[in-house]
Write a protein that holds these residues in place. Structure first.
Motif, PDB file in Angstrom:
ATOM      1  N   GLU A 168     -27.486   3.861  15.074  1.00  0.00           N
ATOM      2  CA  GLU A 168     -26.494   2.906  14.565  1.00  0.00           C
ATOM      3  C   GLU A 168     -25.698   3.503  13.417  1.00  0.00           C
ATOM      4  O   GLU A 168     -24.474   3.488  13.420  1.00  0.00           O
ATOM      5  CB  GLU A 168     -27.201   1.634  14.077  1.00  0.00           C
ATOM      6  N   ASP A 169     -26.419   4.034  12.435  1.00  0.00           N
ATOM      7  CA  ASP A 169     -25.736   4.592  11.268  1.00  0.00           C
ATOM      8  C   ASP A 169     -26.708   5.501  10.501  1.00  0.00           C
ATOM      9  O   ASP A 169     -27.573   5.027   9.752  1.00  0.00           O
ATOM     10  CB  ASP A 169     -25.250   3.456  10.369  1.00  0.00           C
ATOM     11  N   ALA A 172     -26.612   5.169   6.620  1.00  0.00           N
ATOM     12  CA  ALA A 172     -27.273   3.955   6.133  1.00  0.00           C
ATOM     13  C   ALA A 172     -28.784   4.104   6.227  1.00  0.00           C
ATOM     14  O   ALA A 172     -29.526   3.697   5.314  1.00  0.00           O
ATOM     15  CB  ALA A 172     -26.809   2.752   6.941  1.00  0.00           C
ATOM     16  N   ALA A 175     -29.935   6.246   3.463  1.00  0.00           N
ATOM     17  CA  ALA A 175     -29.843   5.498   2.212  1.00  0.00           C
ATOM     18  C   ALA A 175     -31.036   4.556   2.038  1.00  0.00           C
ATOM     19  O   ALA A 175     -31.449   4.252   0.921  1.00  0.00           O
ATOM     20  CB  ALA A 175     -28.540   4.702   2.180  1.00  0.00           C
ATOM     21  N   ARG A 176     -31.609   4.121   3.176  1.00  0.00           N
ATOM     22  CA  ARG A 176     -32.778   3.234   3.099  1.00  0.00           C
ATOM     23  C   ARG A 176     -34.080   4.015   3.164  1.00  0.00           C
ATOM     24  O   ARG A 176     -35.149   3.451   3.429  1.00  0.00           O
ATOM     25  CB  ARG A 176     -32.721   2.199   4.216  1.00  0.00           C
ATOM     26  N   ARG A 284     -16.014  -0.879  14.939  1.00  0.00           N
ATOM     27  CA  ARG A 284     -16.609  -1.080  13.624  1.00  0.00           C
ATOM     28  C   ARG A 284     -15.783  -2.135  12.876  1.00  0.00           C
ATOM     29  O   ARG A 284     -14.577  -1.956  12.705  1.00  0.00           O
ATOM     30  CB  ARG A 284     -16.578   0.256  12.878  1.00  0.00           C
TER      31      ARG A 284
END
Lengths: 286, 392
Positions: A168-169, A172, A175-176, A284
Motif C-alpha cells: 500500500e505504502d 508509511a 514510518a510506523r 490516490r
C-alpha cells in the motif's frame, strides 16, 4: 482437442505461477524483476540434477531445488535490488535484474549445457496416460495451491499483513516501524522458493533447460498484466488465458503466429483495460 | 667524417633483418579456424576441432606443406554471429591468414562470408544453408559440408522411394533454419508431385506435441518428416508418437540421431522406426564395417578421444580433418598460397578423395559434396561414432 486444452492449461499454469512470483516481489519492492522466470529455470535444472545426477530421492530433490531458488531470490535482493532502490527512484532495477538474469543463464548454460535434458518422472504412472498425465496436472495443482497459499499468507499471517502494508505504502509502513528492508528480503526469498517450486513441478513439461527463464519472464509478465498487477486470482486467470490462447492459436493458426498473438493480447489489454482484468486502479485521494 | 661504411653496414643489416622477417612470415601457412567451441552447437565444433588438430599435427610432423609449417589460429565464436564477424575481420586484416575454416553455424556464416570474400581469403565453408556459397559473389568460398537441400533431398527420397510413403506430414520449427528447411522440403516434395497432407511450423519450446501429432494422424499422414535442429522439439515429437501408440515412420534432420535425444525419450523404444539423413562415410555396411578410409581415421583418432568407444558424431571429426587436407591439396596444386592460384586449383578439382566425402568443385560449382555420398541412417544405431544404414 482435449489434449490442446489440457496442455494449454498446464503451460498457462506455469505462466500463472510466474505471475504470482512477480506479485510477491512487487508487493514489497515495486520491482518487476527480470530474474522471475529464471527462478523456475533453476527449479527445473537443479531438481533434475539432484534427482537424476546425484541419485537423490525426489522429495530431497524438491527441497534442494526450493533452497537453491530461495538462495537465488535472496541474492537477487542483495545484488540487484537493495542498493539500486536505496540510491535511486528511477527504474534502474530493470538493468540490474536483467544483468543478473543474463549472468545466471550463462552460468547454467556453461555448467549444465545448452541442450534440454530430461526431468525425472515423480509419481509412478504409465507414459500413455494422455491428458491425465502428471506432467500436465502437477503444474496446474501447484499454481492453484500457490495462489491459495498466498491468499492465506496475506490474510492470516503477520508477515503477510506487513507485505500488504508495504504494498500500500512502503514509506508509511517504514514510518510506523516496519523493517522494510528485511521484509523485502523475506519476500524475495519466498518468491525464489515459489518460483523454483513451480519450475520443479513443470519440469516434465519443459525439460531441464537453461534458456527457459527469459520465455517465462516474458509470458509471466503478460499473464500478470492481463490478470492485473497485484491480484493473485488475476494471475491465475491471466496465465490460463495466455496458455490456452497460445495452445489454440498454435493449433488453429500455426506456431509462427503464436508469439505475435500473445504479445497482441498484452497490447490489447494495455489499451482497453490498462489495470488488467482484476487489477485495481491506482488512484490516490488528494 | 666518413659515414659511408656505417651507412652501408646499416643498409645491409636492415636488409638482412627484413629478409629474415619476411622469411619467418613466409615459413608458416596461417589458417584461421572460426569455431564455436563453447555455447550452443558446441558439440559439433568440438568434434570438428579434433579432426582439424589431428590433420595439422600430421602435416606439420611430415614437414609441412611445400616445406612450410601450418600455424592454426583458433577463435572461439561461442556460436555468436557478432563475435564471428569480429574474429573474421581480425583474422583477415590483422592476422593476415592465408585460409579460413568455418564458422561452424550457418547463422554465423551468413555474417562472415561477405567479410572474408571482400578480403579475398580462400574459405572452407562448413555451414549447410544454401546462401553461403556463390561462385560469383564469394568466388573463394568452397563448401566442404553437404547443403541443407541435400539433407532434405535424401530424406525425401528415402520416404517416398524406399518406404513408398506418399502422405507426408512436414513439421518445421519457427526458427529461421526450421522455417526455411520446411519450405525447401515442401518445394522438393512439390517437384516429386507430392502435396503434404499436413504442414506446420512449431515453436521449438512448445511443451507438448501430442496435438500436432494427432492432427498429422487425422490428416492421414503415413510418414512424419521433421526439419528442426532443436533436440527438445524432436524428443517431444518422438514421445508424442510413442505415447499415442502411432507406429508411423519419422524421417528427417540428422539431429534425430543425436545422443541427447536418447535421454529425452520416455521409453527407449520410442526411437525405433526413426531415420535421418547421414553420410556413406560414417555408415556401417551390411557386414558391420565402415569404409576403409573412415576406419583408418577412426583408428588414428581413438587414442585422442579417450581410447574407448567414440562418443561424438564421427562425421564432424572427418569433416574437420578434410578441411585441412583440402587446404594442403590446394596449396600443393597451386604451388603457393596465392589466393588467386588457390582458387584456380580448387575450382579445377574433379575428384578429391577425402574421408568425409569425395569432393568436386568447378568454375561455377562451389558445393563440393556429391549427392552419392549422402545416406539415410537408422537413428537409434549409434555405435563408435557411426550408424547403420536404413533398410533398403
Amino acid at each position: 482437442m482435449w489434449s490442446v486444452l489440457v496442455s494449454g492449461l498446464a503451460t498457462g499454469a506455469l505462466f500463472a505461477a510466474t505471475a504470482l512470483v512477480y506479485n510477491v516481489m512487487f508487493s514489497t519492492s515495486k520491482v518487476l524483476s527480470i530474474t522471475t522466470g529464471h527462478l523456475a529455470m533453476l527449479g527445473g535444472v537443479f531438481g533434475a540434477w539432484f534427482i537424476t545426477g546425484l541419485g537423490l530421492p525426489w522429495i530431497i530433490g524438491l527441497v534442494g531445488a526450493v533452497v537453491v531458488g530461495a538462495a537465488f531470490g535472496w541474492l537477487t535482493d542483495v545484488l540487484a535490488i537493495r542498493r539500486v532502490l536505496a540510491r535511486s527512484d528511477e527504474h534502474l532495477w530493470l538493468l540490474s535484474t536483467l544483468a543478473l538474469a543474463t549472468m545466471v543463464q550463462q552460468a547454467v548454460g556453461l555448467w549444465w549445457g545448452t541442450e534440454p535434458k530430461p526431468f525425472p518422472r515423480l509419481i509412478p504412472q504409465d507414459f500413455g496416460a494422455g491428458i491425465t498425465d502428471q506432467k500436465f496436472w502437477l503444474p496446474i495443482a501447484i499454481a492453484v495451491g500457490m495462489a491459495l497459499g498466498l491468499e492465506l499468507f496475506y490474510r492470516r499471517t503477520m508477515y503477510g499483513k506487513l507485505f500488504l502494508a508495504m504494498s500500500e505504502d512502503a514509506f508509511a509502513a517504514r514510518a510506523r516501524g516496519v523493517p522494510t528492508d528485511r521484509i523485502r528480503a523475506v519476500s524475495y526469498v519466498i518468491a525464489g522458493a515459489l518460483g523454483a517450486l513451480a519450475g520443479f513441478a513443470a519440469g516434465q513439461l519443459t525439460f531441464a533447460y537453461f534458456a527457459l527463464g527469459l520465455t517465462l519472464t516474458l509470458n509471466g509478465f503478460i499473464a500478470l498484466a492481463v490478470g492485473g498487477l497485484g491480484s493473485n486470482v488475476g494471475a491465475l486467470i491471466g496465465g490460463a488465458a495466455l496458455g490456452l490462447l497460445n495452445a489454440f492459436s498454435s493449433y488453429f493458426v500455426g506456431g509462427e503466429f503464436q508469439q505475435t498473438i500473445s504479445v497482441g493480447l498484452l497490447l490489447l489489454v494495455l489499451l482497453l483495460k490498462p489495470e488488467g482484468l482484476l487489477g485495481s486502479k491506482n488512484t490516490r485521494p488528494v | 667524417m666518413n659515414q659511408a661504411p656505417k651507412l652501408l653496414a646499416g643498409i645491409v643489416l636492415g636488409a638482412a633483418l627484413s629478409l629474415l622477417g619476411s622469411a619467418a612470415v613466409a615459413q608458416n601457412i596461417r589458417i584461421g579456424w572460426l569455431s564455436s567451441l563453447t555455447g550452443p552447437l558446441s558439440s559439433a565444433a568440438l568434434a570438428e576441432n579434433q579432426g582439424v588438430q589431428l590433420a595439422v599435427e600430421e602435416i606439420n610432423a611430415a614437414g609441412g606443406i611445400l616445406g612450410r609449417q601450418i600455424e592454426l589460429l583458433t577463435r572461439d565464436t561461442a556460436g555468436d554471429p557478432t563475435k564471428a564477424v569480429n574474429f573474421a575481420q581480425q583474422l583477415a586484416f590483422s592476422d593476415k591468414v592465408d585460409f579460413v575454416i568455418g564458422p561452424v553455424n550457418s547463422g554465423e556464416g551468413l555474417a562472415t562470408t561477405p567479410v572474408l570474400a571482400k578480403a579475398g581469403i580462400p574459405t572452407m565453408v562448413i555451414g549447410s544453408i544454401d546462401q553461403l556459397t556463390d561462385a560469383k559473389k564469394y568466388p573463394r568460398a568452397f563448401r566442404v559440408i553437404n547443403t541443407n537441400t541435400q539433407w532434405i533431398g535424401s530424406a525425401n527420397d528415402y520416404a517416398l522411394k524406399t518406404l513408398k510413403r506418399t502422405k507426408v506430414a512436414v513439421i518445421g520449427d519457427t526458427t529461421g533454419y526450421g522455417t526455411s528447411s520446411a519450405k525447401t522440403a515442401q518445394e522438393l516434395l512439390d517437384k516429386a508431385g507430392i502435396k503434404p497432407v499436413y504442414n506446420v511450423l512449431i515453436d521449438p519450446n512448445k511443451t507438448d506435441l501430442s496435438d500436432e501429432m494427432a492432427k498429422a494422424k487425422a490428416a492421414g499422414a503415413d510418414v512424419v518428416m521433421p526439419w528442426s535442429a532443436a533436440t527438445g522439439l524432436l524428443g517431444r515429437l518422438l514421445n508424442a508418437r510413442g505415447d499415442m501408440g502411432w507406429d508411423v515412420p519419422v524421417v528427417g534432420h540428422p539431429a534425430l540421431m543425436a545422443a541427447q535425444i536418447r535421454a529425452l525419450l520416455n521409453k527407449p523404444q520410442y526411437w525405433e522406426n526413426t531415420f535421418a539423413a547421414g553420410y556413406v562415410s560414417t555408415t556401417y555396411d551390411e557386414s558391420g564395417k565402415l569404409p576403409a578410409r573412415t576406419q583408418e581415421l577412426v583408428d588414428k583418432m581413438r587414442p585422442r578421444l579417450g581410447g574407448k568407444d567414440i562418443d561424438v558424431l564421427f562425421w564432424w571429426v572427418a569433416m574437420g580433418y578434410d578441411c585441412v587436407k583440402i587446404i594442403e591439396y590446394a596449396v600443393k596444386t597451386a604451388g603457393s598460397t596465392d589466393p588467386a592460384a588457390v582458387q584456380k586449383a580448387l575450382e579445377n578439382t574433379p575428384r578429391y578423395e577425402g574421408i568425409y566425402a569425395t569432393y568436386t568443385w568447378g568454375p561455377d560449382q562451389r558445393n563440393g559434396f556429391p549427392d552419392s555420398n549422402m545416406a539415410v541412417n537408422v537413428a537409434n544405431t549409434f555405435k563408435d561414432g557411426s550408424f547403420r544404414m536404413a533398410p533398403r
